[in-house]
Write an enzyme that holds these catalytic residues in place. Structure first.
Site, PDB file in Angstrom:
ATOM      1  N   MET A   1      26.887  36.031  37.032  1.00 12.86           N
ATOM      2  CA  MET A   1      25.614  35.315  36.895  1.00 12.86           C
ATOM      3  C   MET A   1      25.331  35.070  35.414  1.00 12.86           C
ATOM      4  O   MET A   1      25.760  35.838  34.558  1.00 12.86           O
ATOM      5  CB  MET A   1      24.481  36.119  37.515  1.00 12.86           C
ATOM      6  CG  MET A   1      24.709  36.455  38.974  1.00 12.86           C
ATOM      7  SD  MET A   1      23.448  37.542  39.627  1.00 12.86           S
ATOM      8  CE  MET A   1      22.402  36.353  40.414  1.00 12.86           C
ATOM      9  N   ASN A 242      32.724  42.018  40.687  1.00 14.90           N
ATOM     10  CA  ASN A 242      32.094  40.924  39.950  1.00 14.90           C
ATOM     11  C   ASN A 242      31.723  41.360  38.540  1.00 14.90           C
ATOM     12  O   ASN A 242      31.104  42.413  38.344  1.00 14.90           O
ATOM     13  CB  ASN A 242      30.814  40.492  40.683  1.00 14.90           C
ATOM     14  CG  ASN A 242      30.048  39.400  39.971  1.00 14.90           C
ATOM     15  OD1 ASN A 242      30.448  38.246  39.991  1.00 14.90           O
ATOM     16  ND2 ASN A 242      28.936  39.761  39.341  1.00 14.90           N
ATOM     17  N   GLU A 243      32.125  40.581  37.556  1.00 17.44           N
ATOM     18  CA  GLU A 243      31.735  40.745  36.161  1.00 17.44           C
ATOM     19  C   GLU A 243      31.734  42.201  35.684  1.00 17.44           C
ATOM     20  O   GLU A 243      30.712  42.730  35.229  1.00 17.44           O
ATOM     21  CB  GLU A 243      30.357  40.107  35.940  1.00 17.44           C
ATOM     22  CG  GLU A 243      30.369  38.609  36.231  1.00 17.44           C
ATOM     23  CD  GLU A 243      29.094  37.881  35.886  1.00 17.44           C
ATOM     24  OE1 GLU A 243      29.120  36.654  35.820  1.00 17.44           O
ATOM     25  OE2 GLU A 243      28.047  38.552  35.683  1.00 17.44           O
ATOM     26  N   PRO A 244      32.890  42.866  35.772  1.00 20.58           N
ATOM     27  CA  PRO A 244      32.953  44.249  35.307  1.00 20.58           C
ATOM     28  C   PRO A 244      32.680  44.384  33.816  1.00 20.58           C
ATOM     29  O   PRO A 244      32.311  45.468  33.344  1.00 20.58           O
ATOM     30  CB  PRO A 244      34.389  44.671  35.644  1.00 20.58           C
ATOM     31  CG  PRO A 244      35.162  43.387  35.671  1.00 20.58           C
ATOM     32  CD  PRO A 244      34.198  42.381  36.240  1.00 20.58           C
TER      33      PRO A 244
END
Length: 593
Positions: A1, A242-244
């Protein structure tokens, strides 16, 4: 995001330069139907389900069933920050720093699963209710489902604040009573990928009292419901969280320390992210060898660069083990060319790690390398219409901190994100596909949004991406950008599936994309984009065995989102013609003999 630039920047000040379009108002478009022929994956025409800002649920999300059907898209993703903490057993998610660190029903309710039960203890929803709604809708729309699985290690157990205030930043609501810590550890459940055989068999009615959530049990639940990925009804792909890079990084003075610092209390390291991806991919492939795995879903350029990097005003902070990966061959593949990958070293290390793990497992563990793209220079219409060029164009140097000389990234060179990542794949894990599972250029209410969206879709096809899913409101001019490819005439006629060579003499002025269909090779489709706020004199020069005589034209321009039939072309001679493209427009030409 999308997060604030300060999180994603290595420096505190992001430089945005306004570049006036002082270009000659003309362009020549050359198309050769025999060159650069490649299949366009239909999955590039996709969106993130429930990723809009209106709080609409179920079919009402993204404008409703009819609106979604009119987009004629081919893929959907259920992913994002809230899916990092989605507990499939009872439908609870923790929103992390996005929404007060509250545990709520956001994902389940958004899918149309209804309001949570207030009388059944922890059983707010039946197991997998939100997942079933998501995939059932995909089946209705005849789209590919990409489902994000959790890997960060913890999931919420219950709902503490169903409706936290809109102004929640800095007001954490995770615990129900005041105390010295924001974290009530009794409300976290452990993620275990593989249920021990010493416990119980995999169940479609999991226990809510064992303080554990098993991922293989979630996969089994879905397989029992729909069959495996090879089945016509099965879920085709799973993303490895998601987006680590934003789970938990060094505290930024303006934007905190990450999205899920409660869920993942230690600063994220490269090695831990890699191992979590490998372990989760191994479980997915054990449960469904026909399913595709996507990872690592990094948030953008800085994640591709070093997982995370934060400037505290004096020095840069990066993962504790970054020095183990910021080495050869990952830096330049032993070529000495520091711009071979434009600094996206983390991507190389990840691909290499997944390849090694796959060789050890004797099966491919990563099918698709995924990342997110929220351009740093797309906040004005002038910048927005050029922004997608950073995905491929060596001659476009976006006016941002990434390309600024002296910052250690591209040093004045174009980003070329997709070609550079394709080079990384070729060097470190050949035959891995490439996907952008979140992107947004903005401009939903402005024609520049249609231009940027259409330009991106053209690039995705021309560059050979496997899947792309837009994140945001697929309405207004964003919908126009999709429809010019997928429903330009109102009858769901589409831009065909074989991309051919299409070259613009002036990419700053206009872009061009061309394709033919195997079923109808004598019809040529051309999409021409005018980025300028004035009309563009365009010359089309086509090399093709067949002589074209006429062209029908559809387009979007001005203040209306409608795609309408435009003046056609009836004077094509020697496969050449001229056309004045309206100011700020996208035109779809269909040429026939």
């Amino acid at each position: 995001m999308r997060l604030h630039n300060a999180i994603k920047a290595l420096i505190l000040i992001s430089v945005t330069l306004q570049m006036p379009l002082l270009y000659a108002q003309s362009a020549t478009f050359k198309i050769n139907t025999s060159l650069e022929k490649k299949s366009i994956s239909p999955l590039i025409y996709g969106y993130n389900a429930y990723a809009d800002g209106t709080n609409r649920t179920g079919w009402n999300n993204q404008g409703g069933l009819a609106a979604l059907q009119s987009l004629n898209l081919a893929s959907r993703r259920l992913g994002g920050n809230s899916m990092t903490s989605f507990n499939w057993e009872n439908g609870v998610t923790n929103s992390g720093d996005d929404w007060c660190n509250s545990s709520n029903a956001a994902v389940s309710a958004a899918t149309g699963a209804g309001d949570p039960s207030q009388t059944s203890g922890l059983a707010y929803y039946t197991p997998g209710a939100g997942l079933i709604n998501f995939h059932d809708q995909s089946l209705t729309l005849n789209t590919y489902s990409l489902l994000q699985l959790p890997a960060a290690g913890k999931l919420p157990k219950d709902i503490i604040n169903l409706y936290p205030p809109a102004t929640c930043k800095g007001s954490d609501l995770w615990q129900s009573a005041a105390g010295p810590s924001n974290i009530d550890t009794a409300r976290w459940l452990d993620i275990v990928n593989d249920k021990p055989t010493t416990v119980d068999a995999l169940s479609t009615s999991p226990s809510l009292a064992d303080n554990v959530v098993y991922i293989d049990e979630e996969l089994n639940f879905l397989i029992q419901q729909y069959g495996n990925a090879a089945n016509s009804r099965g879920i085709k792909g799973y993303e490895l969280d998601n987006e680590p890079d934003l789970w938990h990084h060094w505290a930024d003075v303006n934007n905190g320390s990450g999205t899920h610092y409660n869920l993942y209390p230690n600063l994220t390291t490269v090695g831990d992210v890699f191992q979590r991806n490998i372990a989760l991919a191994t479980t997915v492939k054990r449960m469904d060898a026909t399913a595709q795995t996507y990872g690592p879903a990094l948030s953008g350029y800085l994640g591709l660069f070093s997982l995370w990097a934060v400037w505290d005003g004096v020095q840069s902070h990066q993962p504790a083990d970054w020095a183990n990966y910021n080495v050869e061959p990952f830096a330049t593949n032993n070529t000495g060319d520091r711009y071979r990958y434009n600094g996206m070293t983390l991507a190389n290390a990840y691909l290499s790690s997944m390849k090694q793990a796959s060789q050890t497992a004797n099966q491919r563990l990563l099918d698709v390398f995924s990342f997110h793209y929220y351009p740093q220079a797309s906040y004005t219409p002038i910048d927005r219409v050029q922004a997608a060029r950073s995905l491929w164009d060596a001659n476009y140097v976006e006016p941002t901190w990434i390309t600024q000389t002296g910052n250690g990234f591209t040093d004045g060179r174009g980003l070329q994100i997709v070609p550079k990542l394709k080079q990384a794949i070729a060097d470190f894990y050949p035959d891995t596909k490439l996907a952008i599972t979140e992107y947004d250029f903005g401009g939903r209410d402005d024609i520049s949004g249609a231009i940027a969206q259409a330009d991106a879709l053209g690039i995705f096809g021309k560059q050979g991406l496997y899947l792309a899913t837009y994140f945001g409101d697929a309405e207004g001019f964003i919908a126009s950008g999709f429809k010019i490819f997928r429903n330009y005439d109102g009858n769901k006629s589409v831009f065909p599936e074989i991309s051919v060579q299409a070259i613009s003499s002036n990419n700053a002025n206009g872009a061009v994309y061309a394709a033919v269909s195997a079923a109808d090779p004598n019809t040529l489709h051309i999409i021409a984009i005018n980025r300028l706020v004035t009309s563009l004199s365009s010359s089309f020069q086509i090399t093709n065995p067949t002589s074209f005589k006429t062209a029908q034209v559809w387009g979007v321009s001005g203040t209306s989102t409608a795609i309408t039939a435009r003046t056609g072309v009836s004077n094509i001679a020697s496969n050449k013609f001229s056309y004045r493209l309206p100011a700020s427009s996208v035109m779809h030409f269909v040429l026939t003999p």
